[in-house]
Design a protein around this motif. Structure first.
Motif, PDB file in Angstrom:
ATOM      1  N   THR A 173      29.717  -9.845 -11.679  1.00 40.31           N
ATOM      2  CA  THR A 173      29.262  -9.337 -10.374  1.00 40.31           C
ATOM      3  C   THR A 173      29.065 -10.482  -9.388  1.00 40.31           C
ATOM      4  N   ALA A 174      28.537 -11.603  -9.877  1.00 35.82           N
ATOM      5  CA  ALA A 174      28.410 -12.784  -9.000  1.00 35.82           C
ATOM      6  C   ALA A 174      29.791 -13.221  -8.527  1.00 35.82           C
ATOM      7  N   ASP A 188      23.231 -10.891  -2.270  1.00 36.77           N
ATOM      8  CA  ASP A 188      21.945 -10.203  -2.482  1.00 36.77           C
ATOM      9  C   ASP A 188      22.028  -9.267  -3.676  1.00 36.77           C
ATOM     10  N   SER A 189      20.993  -9.312  -4.512  1.00 38.98           N
ATOM     11  CA  SER A 189      20.935  -8.354  -5.628  1.00 38.98           C
ATOM     12  C   SER A 189      19.590  -7.641  -5.669  1.00 38.98           C
ATOM     13  N   ILE A 198      29.216  -4.280  -3.481  1.00 38.06           N
ATOM     14  CA  ILE A 198      29.866  -4.769  -4.714  1.00 38.06           C
ATOM     15  C   ILE A 198      29.563  -3.779  -5.839  1.00 38.06           C
ATOM     16  N   ASP A 199      30.620  -3.278  -6.477  1.00 39.08           N
ATOM     17  CA  ASP A 199      30.463  -2.340  -7.592  1.00 39.08           C
ATOM     18  C   ASP A 199      31.288  -2.853  -8.765  1.00 39.08           C
ATOM     19  N   SER A 200      30.607  -3.382  -9.757  1.00 37.61           N
ATOM     20  CA  SER A 200      31.351  -3.932 -10.909  1.00 37.61           C
ATOM     21  C   SER A 200      31.868  -2.825 -11.819  1.00 37.61           C
ATOM     22  N   CYS A 242      26.053  -7.030  -1.135  1.00 40.17           N
ATOM     23  CA  CYS A 242      24.926  -6.245  -1.650  1.00 40.17           C
ATOM     24  C   CYS A 242      25.362  -5.606  -2.963  1.00 40.17           C
ATOM     25  N   CYS A 243      24.670  -5.960  -4.063  1.00 37.19           N
ATOM     26  CA  CYS A 243      25.055  -5.347  -5.351  1.00 37.19           C
ATOM     27  C   CYS A 243      23.898  -4.683  -6.062  1.00 37.19           C
TER      28      CYS A 243
END
Ligand SMILES: NC(=O)c1ccc[n+]([C@@H]2O[C@H](COP(=O)([O-])OP(=O)(O)OC[C@H]3O[C@@H](n4cnc5c(N)ncnc54)[C@H](OP(=O)(O)O)[C@@H]3O)[C@@H](O)[C@H]2O)c1
Length: 333
Positions: A136-137, A225-226, A273-275, A247-248
């Motif tokens: 995700t990063a 940002d998480s 962000i969508d892993s 934004c995740c």
């Protein structure tokens, strides 16, 4: 292959709303259907695993259940032409560990579409130091650079930096030449964040603006940002013209208390962000970056390794926010 008995963490609903966890023996015949049977060498603990392991039905509908959204191991059996016994592979996200028995067991069986060959440059153990958090990063950093952010643009802010996604983002960004500011956790971790590559440490209270103003002094070229909530809102108001923010997560809050001014007066771009549903070509690209140009030399400073027998305690530490970085599970111990 004849059925094999193996160990797995099982989360069970003891009575209404109370969940227990224990290590049980299972058989490969208990696993769901799928093309690829993997003997899991390592898994890791992500935020979502803690939700699943504590009975969150937004993540896992049915219990008893074995969580673990990450697994790295070796193919034992395959009905797919793409994978063969002995192949080293990574499986993360999709439904693994959510409603499909996950990486907190010594075997998983999954559809071939979920499986990524272990990229050259990573061991199975190293791949789980990254896991979904590092993946995700990497997706977040790809979004920054593909939207034009370069180290020359200025400082990048990382929230949740004491955690998995944030910590790996700090390390990757600093390794590729960005100046990074990291938001500290509720316990002072400034030494650790400096070791990961943060040039500036932001106290949690500094990361939240209380003035109510629609725009703040433009400080950040971009951000990973998480945590969401007031931190993300303050970041967006403090981002320089044409900056890029990803934004995740929602570790602090799922709300985003903000108006449109950062977007319409500064052209700030906010990218989700969508892993979990990441398409395979982008998935493989992110893993190649992780294994290659973005491989983190600080990885060992971030990791605690526990055996399956230590997993329950490690989950408790994560629930209580008593840990930093990444926890990996050695399934073969
Ligand atoms: N969209 C996706 O595909 C995707 C993928 C992976 C993760 N995520 C999300 O990203 C977030 C972080 O995941 P992770 O695996 O990195 O979790 P993690 O390792 O547990 O880290 C959580 C981080 O958030 C901070 N935090 C926790 N509660 C907070 C609060 N109330 N206010 C401010 N900061 C807080 C923690 O700081 P302390 O040191 O103070 O505890 C820590 O730095 C989660 O919401 C997760 O669901 C999303």
């Amino acid at each position: 292959m004849a059925p094999v008995t193996f160990k797995a963490l099982m989360v069970e609903e003891a009575d209404q709303g109370r969940f227990t966890r224990r290590i049980v023996e299972r058989s490969t015949t208990d696993l769901p259907p799928g093309d690829v049977l993997v003997r899991v060498a390592y898994s890791s603990i992500n935020y979502k695993d803690v939700l699943s392991a504590t009975g969150n039905r937004g993540v896992t509908r049915r219990y008893p259940h074995t969580p673990g959204i990450d697994a790295a191991g070796v193919v034992e059996e395959s009905d797919s032409e793409r994978f063969h016994p002995g192949d080293a592979v990574i499986v993360t996200s999709y439904d693994l560990g959510m409603n499909t028995a996950g990486g907190f067991g010594q075997f998983i069986r999954v559809p071939a579409e979920w499986v990524v060959p272990l990229p050259a440059g990573l061991t199975l153990r190293e791949s789980m130091i990254y896991g979904t958090a590092g993946f995700t990063a990497a997706l977040s950093i790809l979004a920054l650079v593909e939207n034009g952010l370069t180290p020359a643009a200025g400082e990048v802010l990382v929230s949740g930096a004491t955690g998995g996604v944030g910590g790996l983002a700090v390390a990757m960004l600093s390794n590729i030449g960005f100046r990074v500011a990291a938001i500290n956790g509720h316990v002072d971790q400034s030494g650790y964040l400096g070791q990961l590559g943060a040039g500036r440490i932001i106290a949690p209270e500094e990361a939240i603006d209380g003035s109510g103003r629609a725009l703040l002094k433009a400080v950040w070229a971009g951000s990973v940002d998480s945590v969401g909530g007031e931190v993300l809102a303050t970041t967006l108001k403090s981002t320089a013209p044409y900056g890029v923010v990803t934004c995740c997560g929602n570790a602090a809050s799922a709300e985003l208390p903000i108006n449109v001014y950062p977007f319409i007066l500064r052209g700030v771009r906010l990218i989700g962000i969508d892993s979990q549903n990441c398409p395979m070509p982008l998935r493989r690209k992110a893993w190649e970056m992780i294994a290659g140009a973005w491989k983190v030399k600080q990885a060992e400073a971030m990791v605690e390794e526990v055996p399956l027998a230590g997993l329950d305690e490690a989950i408790e530490k994560m629930v209580a926010r008593r840990r930093k970085g990444r926890t990996i599970i050695n399934l073969q111990q």
